[in-house]
Design a protein around this motif. Sequence first.
Motif, PDB file in Angstrom:
ATOM      1  N   GLU A  28       5.763  -7.205  -7.132  1.00 16.50           N
ATOM      2  CA  GLU A  28       5.089  -7.510  -5.868  1.00 16.50           C
ATOM      3  C   GLU A  28       3.615  -7.131  -5.895  1.00 16.50           C
ATOM      4  O   GLU A  28       2.827  -7.642  -5.112  1.00 16.50           O
ATOM      5  CB  GLU A  28       5.776  -6.784  -4.712  1.00 16.50           C
ATOM      6  CG  GLU A  28       7.137  -7.336  -4.401  1.00 16.50           C
ATOM      7  CD  GLU A  28       7.753  -6.647  -3.218  1.00 16.50           C
ATOM      8  OE1 GLU A  28       7.075  -6.492  -2.176  1.00 16.50           O
ATOM      9  OE2 GLU A  28       8.925  -6.262  -3.337  1.00 16.50           O
ATOM     10  N   TRP A  29       3.278  -6.201  -6.754  1.00 19.76           N
ATOM     11  CA  TRP A  29       1.897  -5.773  -6.921  1.00 19.76           C
ATOM     12  C   TRP A  29       1.517  -6.081  -8.374  1.00 19.76           C
ATOM     13  O   TRP A  29       1.615  -5.215  -9.251  1.00 19.76           O
ATOM     14  CB  TRP A  29       1.765  -4.283  -6.634  1.00 19.76           C
ATOM     15  CG  TRP A  29       2.244  -3.932  -5.253  1.00 19.76           C
ATOM     16  CD1 TRP A  29       1.545  -4.036  -4.097  1.00 19.76           C
ATOM     17  CD2 TRP A  29       3.541  -3.439  -4.892  1.00 19.76           C
ATOM     18  NE1 TRP A  29       2.312  -3.628  -3.026  1.00 19.76           N
ATOM     19  CE2 TRP A  29       3.548  -3.260  -3.492  1.00 19.76           C
ATOM     20  CE3 TRP A  29       4.700  -3.128  -5.599  1.00 19.76           C
ATOM     21  CZ2 TRP A  29       4.658  -2.782  -2.793  1.00 19.76           C
ATOM     22  CZ3 TRP A  29       5.807  -2.659  -4.914  1.00 19.76           C
ATOM     23  CH2 TRP A  29       5.775  -2.498  -3.528  1.00 19.76           C
ATOM     24  N   SER A  34      -4.283  -4.611  -6.616  1.00 20.09           N
ATOM     25  CA  SER A  34      -3.261  -4.708  -5.564  1.00 20.09           C
ATOM     26  C   SER A  34      -2.457  -3.417  -5.462  1.00 20.09           C
ATOM     27  O   SER A  34      -2.096  -2.991  -4.362  1.00 20.09           O
ATOM     28  CB  SER A  34      -2.348  -5.909  -5.801  1.00 20.09           C
ATOM     29  OG  SER A  34      -1.603  -5.764  -6.989  1.00 20.09           O
ATOM     30  N   PHE A  38      -2.394  -0.928  -2.173  1.00 21.10           N
ATOM     31  CA  PHE A  38      -1.146  -0.477  -1.559  1.00 21.10           C
ATOM     32  C   PHE A  38      -1.127   1.050  -1.441  1.00 21.10           C
ATOM     33  O   PHE A  38      -0.790   1.595  -0.389  1.00 21.10           O
ATOM     34  CB  PHE A  38       0.064  -0.958  -2.374  1.00 21.10           C
ATOM     35  CG  PHE A  38       1.366  -0.442  -1.840  1.00 21.10           C
ATOM     36  CD1 PHE A  38       1.949  -1.002  -0.712  1.00 21.10           C
ATOM     37  CD2 PHE A  38       2.012   0.624  -2.461  1.00 21.10           C
ATOM     38  CE1 PHE A  38       3.146  -0.506  -0.205  1.00 21.10           C
ATOM     39  CE2 PHE A  38       3.206   1.109  -1.967  1.00 21.10           C
ATOM     40  CZ  PHE A  38       3.779   0.551  -0.840  1.00 21.10           C
ATOM     41  N   SER A  41      -3.479   2.194   1.278  1.00 22.06           N
ATOM     42  CA  SER A  41      -2.946   1.859   2.607  1.00 22.06           C
ATOM     43  C   SER A  41      -1.815   2.797   3.014  1.00 22.06           C
ATOM     44  O   SER A  41      -1.770   3.288   4.134  1.00 22.06           O
ATOM     45  CB  SER A  41      -2.440   0.421   2.626  1.00 22.06           C
ATOM     46  OG  SER A  41      -3.475  -0.472   2.382  1.00 22.06           O
ATOM     47  N   LYS A  45      -1.821   5.550   6.078  1.00 25.96           N
ATOM     48  CA  LYS A  45      -0.834   5.433   7.156  1.00 25.96           C
ATOM     49  C   LYS A  45      -0.035   6.726   7.334  1.00 25.96           C
ATOM     50  O   LYS A  45       0.348   7.075   8.443  1.00 25.96           O
ATOM     51  CB  LYS A  45       0.113   4.274   6.894  1.00 25.96           C
ATOM     52  CG  LYS A  45       1.202   4.159   7.940  1.00 25.96           C
ATOM     53  CD  LYS A  45       1.826   2.822   7.990  1.00 25.96           C
ATOM     54  CE  LYS A  45       2.928   2.804   9.022  1.00 25.96           C
ATOM     55  NZ  LYS A  45       2.653   1.948  10.122  1.00 25.96           N
ATOM     56  N   PHE A  60       6.471  -0.141   6.279  1.00 25.69           N
ATOM     57  CA  PHE A  60       5.102  -0.478   5.930  1.00 25.69           C
ATOM     58  C   PHE A  60       5.081  -1.782   5.153  1.00 25.69           C
ATOM     59  O   PHE A  60       5.682  -1.868   4.077  1.00 25.69           O
ATOM     60  CB  PHE A  60       4.499   0.659   5.095  1.00 25.69           C
ATOM     61  CG  PHE A  60       3.072   0.449   4.705  1.00 25.69           C
ATOM     62  CD1 PHE A  60       2.062   0.589   5.630  1.00 25.69           C
ATOM     63  CD2 PHE A  60       2.750   0.082   3.418  1.00 25.69           C
ATOM     64  CE1 PHE A  60       0.748   0.387   5.276  1.00 25.69           C
ATOM     65  CE2 PHE A  60       1.439  -0.121   3.046  1.00 25.69           C
ATOM     66  CZ  PHE A  60       0.435   0.030   3.987  1.00 25.69           C
ATOM     67  N   ASP A  61       4.436  -2.809   5.672  1.00 22.69           N
ATOM     68  CA  ASP A  61       4.310  -4.116   5.012  1.00 22.69           C
ATOM     69  C   ASP A  61       5.644  -4.677   4.520  1.00 22.69           C
ATOM     70  O   ASP A  61       5.748  -5.184   3.408  1.00 22.69           O
ATOM     71  CB  ASP A  61       3.349  -4.032   3.817  1.00 22.69           C
ATOM     72  CG  ASP A  61       1.892  -4.105   4.230  1.00 22.69           C
ATOM     73  OD1 ASP A  61       1.621  -4.385   5.411  1.00 22.69           O
ATOM     74  OD2 ASP A  61       1.038  -3.890   3.355  1.00 22.69           O
ATOM     75  N   GLY A  62       6.672  -4.561   5.331  1.00 24.02           N
ATOM     76  CA  GLY A  62       7.983  -5.084   4.950  1.00 24.02           C
ATOM     77  C   GLY A  62       8.721  -4.227   3.937  1.00 24.02           C
ATOM     78  O   GLY A  62       9.672  -4.680   3.315  1.00 24.02           O
ATOM     79  N   HIS A  63       8.295  -2.982   3.762  1.00 24.70           N
ATOM     80  CA  HIS A  63       8.938  -2.046   2.849  1.00 24.70           C
ATOM     81  C   HIS A  63       9.319  -0.777   3.597  1.00 24.70           C
ATOM     82  O   HIS A  63       8.681  -0.417   4.580  1.00 24.70           O
ATOM     83  CB  HIS A  63       7.989  -1.651   1.710  1.00 24.70           C
ATOM     84  CG  HIS A  63       7.532  -2.790   0.893  1.00 24.70           C
ATOM     85  ND1 HIS A  63       6.330  -3.420   1.114  1.00 24.70           N
ATOM     86  CD2 HIS A  63       8.100  -3.436  -0.150  1.00 24.70           C
ATOM     87  CE1 HIS A  63       6.180  -4.407   0.242  1.00 24.70           C
ATOM     88  NE2 HIS A  63       7.242  -4.441  -0.529  1.00 24.70           N
ATOM     89  N   THR A  78       9.239   3.853  -2.535  1.00 25.60           N
ATOM     90  CA  THR A  78       9.222   2.615  -1.766  1.00 25.60           C
ATOM     91  C   THR A  78      10.438   1.775  -2.124  1.00 25.60           C
ATOM     92  O   THR A  78      10.776   1.637  -3.302  1.00 25.60           O
ATOM     93  CB  THR A  78       7.949   1.794  -2.077  1.00 25.60           C
ATOM     94  OG1 THR A  78       6.804   2.627  -1.854  1.00 25.60           O
ATOM     95  CG2 THR A  78       7.861   0.561  -1.205  1.00 25.60           C
ATOM     96  N   GLU A  81      13.109  -3.650   2.514  1.00 25.48           N
ATOM     97  CA  GLU A  81      13.522  -3.379   3.893  1.00 25.48           C
ATOM     98  C   GLU A  81      15.038  -3.351   4.054  1.00 25.48           C
ATOM     99  O   GLU A  81      15.551  -2.839   5.036  1.00 25.48           O
ATOM    100  CB  GLU A  81      12.893  -4.381   4.862  1.00 25.48           C
ATOM    101  CG  GLU A  81      13.230  -5.818   4.586  1.00 25.48           C
ATOM    102  CD  GLU A  81      12.445  -6.784   5.465  1.00 25.48           C
ATOM    103  OE1 GLU A  81      12.791  -7.966   5.444  1.00 25.48           O
ATOM    104  OE2 GLU A  81      11.503  -6.357   6.151  1.00 25.48           O
TER     105      GLU A  81
END
Length: 177
Positions: A28-29, A34, A38, A41, A45, A60-63, A78, A81
Amino acid sequence: MASCPCVKNILVLDSEGKRVAVKYYSEEWPSLPSKLAFEKSVSSKTQKTLATKEAEVVMFDGHIVVYKVIKDLHFYVTGGEEENELILASVVEGFSDAVDLLLRKNVDKRTALENLDLIFLCIDEIVDGGIVLETDASVIAEKVSGHGLEGAGSFAEQTLSQALATARDHFVRSLLN
């Protein structure tokens, strides 16, 4: 694979959100920028809460991101979801507790950087290819402390002189082979 608990990454960041040790298991990254974005971010947060006693969970971002703080180090795990928060929490607890055991309750950024090899070995004992293998801190610390030393014995049972003698014997055996 849907029934196996999986993680997308394990991060150890300092209090400013900078990398100490990271390992990604998801595409995903795809690039370093990227991944760094992440990390920055998620650090910003979670900066306001200090999860020092037990792990905290945040979406966070769908995770699902589960994290714990020890002094100036932030441990993150991480998952998707759909992952179970309790499993992710047991991963971050097991990881941070194993690091705490291995660093003899002296967990801070400087000590972590000096013992980066132990931290990466912990990560490798906990997760392989994103699949959770172990979450028990004492088992993780035991495997990491005996890694590469044949007949090293129990981590908890070794004194400093015994550990040095074991290392010396291992070194001599490697020279003779």
